[in-house]
Write a protein that holds these residues in place. Structure first.
Motif, PDB file in Angstrom:
ATOM      1  N   UNK A  17      -2.894   6.445   3.505  1.00 43.69           N
ATOM      2  CA  UNK A  17      -2.692   6.665   2.062  1.00 43.69           C
ATOM      3  C   UNK A  17      -1.610   5.735   1.513  1.00 43.69           C
ATOM      4  N   UNK A  18      -0.511   5.605   2.250  1.00 46.90           N
ATOM      5  CA  UNK A  18       0.569   4.738   1.782  1.00 46.90           C
ATOM      6  C   UNK A  18       0.109   3.299   1.646  1.00 46.90           C
ATOM      7  N   UNK A  19      -0.652   2.847   2.637  1.00 46.98           N
ATOM      8  CA  UNK A  19      -1.144   1.464   2.606  1.00 46.98           C
ATOM      9  C   UNK A  19      -2.101   1.264   1.435  1.00 46.98           C
ATOM     10  N   UNK A  20      -3.021   2.207   1.264  1.00 50.65           N
ATOM     11  CA  UNK A  20      -4.017   2.106   0.194  1.00 50.65           C
ATOM     12  C   UNK A  20      -3.364   2.238  -1.189  1.00 50.65           C
ATOM     13  N   UNK A  70      -9.040  -6.041   7.235  1.00 52.68           N
ATOM     14  CA  UNK A  70      -7.883  -5.944   8.137  1.00 52.68           C
ATOM     15  C   UNK A  70      -7.992  -4.756   9.067  1.00 52.68           C
ATOM     16  N   UNK A  71      -8.433  -3.607   8.524  1.00 52.27           N
ATOM     17  CA  UNK A  71      -8.574  -2.420   9.368  1.00 52.27           C
ATOM     18  C   UNK A  71      -9.620  -2.642  10.456  1.00 52.27           C
ATOM     19  N   UNK A 129      -9.363  -6.049  -3.525  1.00 54.81           N
ATOM     20  CA  UNK A 129      -8.268  -5.740  -2.607  1.00 54.81           C
ATOM     21  C   UNK A 129      -8.710  -4.752  -1.536  1.00 54.81           C
ATOM     22  N   UNK A 130      -9.564  -3.805  -1.918  1.00 53.02           N
ATOM     23  CA  UNK A 130     -10.051  -2.840  -0.934  1.00 53.02           C
ATOM     24  C   UNK A 130     -10.874  -3.539   0.142  1.00 53.02           C
ATOM     25  N   UNK A 131     -11.618  -4.566  -0.260  1.00 50.50           N
ATOM     26  CA  UNK A 131     -12.383  -5.331   0.739  1.00 50.50           C
ATOM     27  C   UNK A 131     -11.439  -6.015   1.721  1.00 50.50           C
TER      28      UNK A 131
END
Length: 722
Positions: free
Chosen positions: A485-488, A545-546, A538-540
């Motif tokens: 959550x913090x990263x997102x 990265x994940x 940005x989500x992509x």
């Protein structure tokens, strides 16, 4: 509560300065300052009186002393007294002056006193000088009582005129034969500057006229009256009310420095030279003499000195001048009625307190910043304007109260305002710095009143929510869930703030944002669309990265979100308590944005927007029409669109697919279900991937084919859930 809010500013800006003024006035410390300050203001203002044209001076000046330095009778100061009848006689050669007033004292015996006695008896309207003083041994002089009885003016004993212990009348026969006597004493203020004069001086409860009053009388009879604290002089139908102060002095109007230097002054040396030429028959026409006798006709003639060796200088508001010039000013004041009335100091204090109260209102009650900025200019202008208005009426307002109290009041008020506003700014800065970009925070804090008050204006409401977050949260440990959550949220909030968006709140994984507040910005729909597309990109990047690190779970690595955008009027502002408040938005515009975010799931799109967004931004962004819907709680239908991309990123496939979709939707509205289904199926073929929106409409067409809608059906789909 509001009254208490203003008590401290009132105490700081009015009561404290008022108490200081009261103390200064009580101990008499402000009188000299009042006069010094008023002198400075007088120099700034244009003159409104002119020196009397009736006064002329015979001056024993430097030229007179130097020219006759080797003369047996005029070679040293003081001159032998028989020269004065010569000067007086010259003024009467053609037509006599009204009166000749001598500003030189003859209080010691001389071998030439007979010449003065003869002048007194033969030359008429002459006034001799007397001098009063305090201290020393009182030694009665011969003829003193006779002279005092002859020249004293009957007045009540309760007059406020200055009183002296000793007197020096003109000596012997000079005083006894004098047609008139005047007092030449001048009384400087405590700072040594001569600003005021008095019409009478007292000795042994007797009143004697000063030079100024003798000039006003001009050898004629006059009546003086002291009644109910007012002093009046009557002469030949002319009445003067003299605005005496408590000490019996009156403030003089000192004209301009240029006028004082241009008072008609004729050198005694010039008169003596003119008389010698006349006696030697060197000039036939007296008007061609260096000093024509006609200049003295019907004038008030003062005989005085300006030579340095005579030591008769005084300090005036215009600097150092011969004493005879100051006496001429006082005489002109009385003759022309140019005296100034010094208003009671309470008037200046009352005006100052009035201005200070206005200052409290402007700084702490008024909400218009412009008025706060011009308050000092307004106050100073009010003071200068009132002072000048009264000055034109020959009234002098006490100035020290304003000069002392206003800066003190303003500084304390401004300091308190800065402290309180700074405290509020720090409070709101602590709230806003987590919600908006620092640049927006600085701009918003420039107008604290608007920020605190909020308002209703056009904004764009932003809602985003992670799809299937419940499943993700069940798969992750608490620490991993918090890290995800913090990263997102950090990445998405950074984009929101960088586009001038305001973070309203987080609701779990959901982000609520405002565009167009607290700083109003006409570009808010465009900035919201730009933010939404940048978040998708940005989500992509986050997902890549994940996946590369094989972080979290597979479901988390495939995270997707939905965004709802709508623009329109909404109420915005700080809401909550003093200790816990947030900047938020409310209204139908906000509710619709939330409904659109939820509806995006049904249509399989990432960004669902209202028609108002599409209308405002279609020049820069490309939108795909999806449907007409009626959200829960609203009867009016809403035309909804999917935000696809920037216009510059469009491809022919997207346009072809959307054209086929709109064709199918038209069949749908016309109740041509089979044709609509056919068109919707081709949309997925064009995209090369299943189109969720087209599938949704196909299912709707199939249901309507089986159960046809009622007559009057408008094609609007009503959502039953939020």
């Amino acid at each position: 509560m509001k009254q208490k809010k203003y008590l401290l500013p009132f105490f700081l800006m009015v009561l404290i300065p008022g108490a200081i003024l009261g103390l200064l006035s009580l101990f008499g410390l402000s009188n000299t300052l009042n006069r010094k300050l008023s002198d400075s203001l007088f120099h700034l203002f244009p003159p409104h009186h002119q020196f009397s044209k009736d006064i002329i001076i015979i001056d024993i000046d430097e030229q007179s002393i130097a020219k006759y330095a080797d003369h047996p009778e005029l070679g040293q100061w003081p001159w032998k007294r028989h020269i004065y009848p010569t000067l007086i006689g010259y003024t009467k050669l053609i037509s006599p002056p009204k009166v000749t007033i001598i500003d030189i004292m003859f209080t010691e015996r001389s071998d030439y006193d007979d010449a003065l006695v003869a002048a007194n008896l033969n030359l008429g309207e002459i006034s001799h000088a007397a001098n009063f003083r305090d201290g020393g041994i009182v030694v009665p002089r011969k003829g003193e009582e006779i002279i005092s009885e002859k020249f004293s003016v009957p007045l009540p004993t309760d007059t406020p005129f200055p009183r002296y212990e000793n007197v020096a009348f003109p000596i012997g026969q000079v005083g006894e034969t004098a047609p008139m006597i005047h007092v030449v004493n001048v009384i400087a203020d405590s700072d040594g500057i001569l600003r005021r004069f008095t019409p009478f001086i007292r000795w042994k409860d007797k009143h004697f006229p000063t030079l100024a009053l003798q000039a006003f009388a001009s050898g004629e009879s006059y009546e003086s009256e002291w009644k109910e604290g007012r002093f009046r002089i009557h002469k030949d139908g002319v009445e003067r009310e003299i605005p005496l102060g408590k000490d019996g002095l009156v403030r003089a109007y000192f004209y301009t420095e240029a006028e004082l230097r241009n008072i008609p002054r004729y050198s005694a040396a010039g008169i003596i030279e003119s008389l010698n030429e006349l006696n030697a028959n060197e000039v036939e026409d007296p008007e061609k003499l260096l000093v024509p006798p006609s200049v003295f006709e019907n004038k008030i003639v003062l005989i005085g000195t300006s030579a340095a060796s005579t030591h008769d200088d005084v300090v005036t508001p215009h600097g150092l001048f011969p004493g005879v010039i100051a006496q001429a000013v006082f005489a002109s004041n009385l003759i022309e009625g140019h005296m100034l009335r010094e208003l009671p100091e309470i008037w200046g204090i009352a005006f100052t307190l009035f201005i200070l109260v206005i200052g409290v209102v402007i700084l702490f009650v008024n909400q218009i910043h412009f008025l706060r900025n011009i308050y000092p200019i307004f106050a100073i202008s009010m003071f200068v304007g009132l002072f000048y208005f009264l000055y034109r009426l020959d009234l002098v307002l006490a100035t020290s109260s304003f000069i002392i109290a206003f800066p003190l009041s303003y500084l304390m008020g401004f300091a308190y305002l800065t402290y309180t506003e700074g405290k509020e700014k720090r409070k709101f800065n602590n709230i806003l710095r987590n919600l908006v970009d620092p640049g927006v925070v600085s701009e918003a804090l420039e107008d604290m009143d608007t920020l605190k008050k909020g308002g209703e204006w056009e904004i764009t409401a932003f809602f985003s929510d992670v799809a299937g977050f419940s499943s993700i949260s069940e798969e992750l440990s608490a620490s991993d869930l918090a890290r995800l959550l913090n990263e997102y949220l950090s990445a998405m909030t950074k984009i929101l703030k960088s586009n001038s968006g305001t973070l309203d709140k987080y609701i779990g994984d959901a982000i609520v944002g405002i565009f167009g507040a607290p700083i109003q910005n006409k570009e808010h729909p465009r900035l919201a669309c730009k933010t939404a597309l940048e978040m998708v990109s940005e989500l992509e990047v986050l997902r890549a990265g994940w996946k590369e690190k094989m972080d979290y779970t597979e479901t988390a690595r495939e995270m997707a979100f939905r965004i709802g955008l709508n623009c329109g009027p909404a109420k915005v502002g700080f809401m909550g308590t003093d200790s816990l408040a947030s900047y938020t938005m409310m209204g139908d515009t906000v509710n619709l944005a939330a409904r659109l975010e939820a509806a995006a799931k049904d249509y399989g799109v990432s960004i669902l927007v209202s028609e108002s967004i599409e209308t405002a931004c279609k020049g820069e962004f490309h939108f795909r029409f999806l449907d007409w819907i009626r959200v829960k709680g609203k009867e009016a239908p809403v035309k909804i669109y999917s935000l696809v991309s920037f216009v510059s990123e469009l491809t022919p496939i997207i346009l072809e697919a959307e054209q086929k979709y709109e064709e199918g939707f038209q069949f749908y509205l016309n109740r041509e279900w089979e044709k609509a289904i056919s068109s919707f199926e081709k949309v997925s073929e064009i995209y090369g991937t299943p189109d969720v929106t087209s599938k949704l409409l196909i299912k709707r067409c199939q249901a309507l084919f089986k159960n046809p809608p009622a007559v009057g059906w408008d094609g609007v789909f009503t959502r039953t859930s939020k």
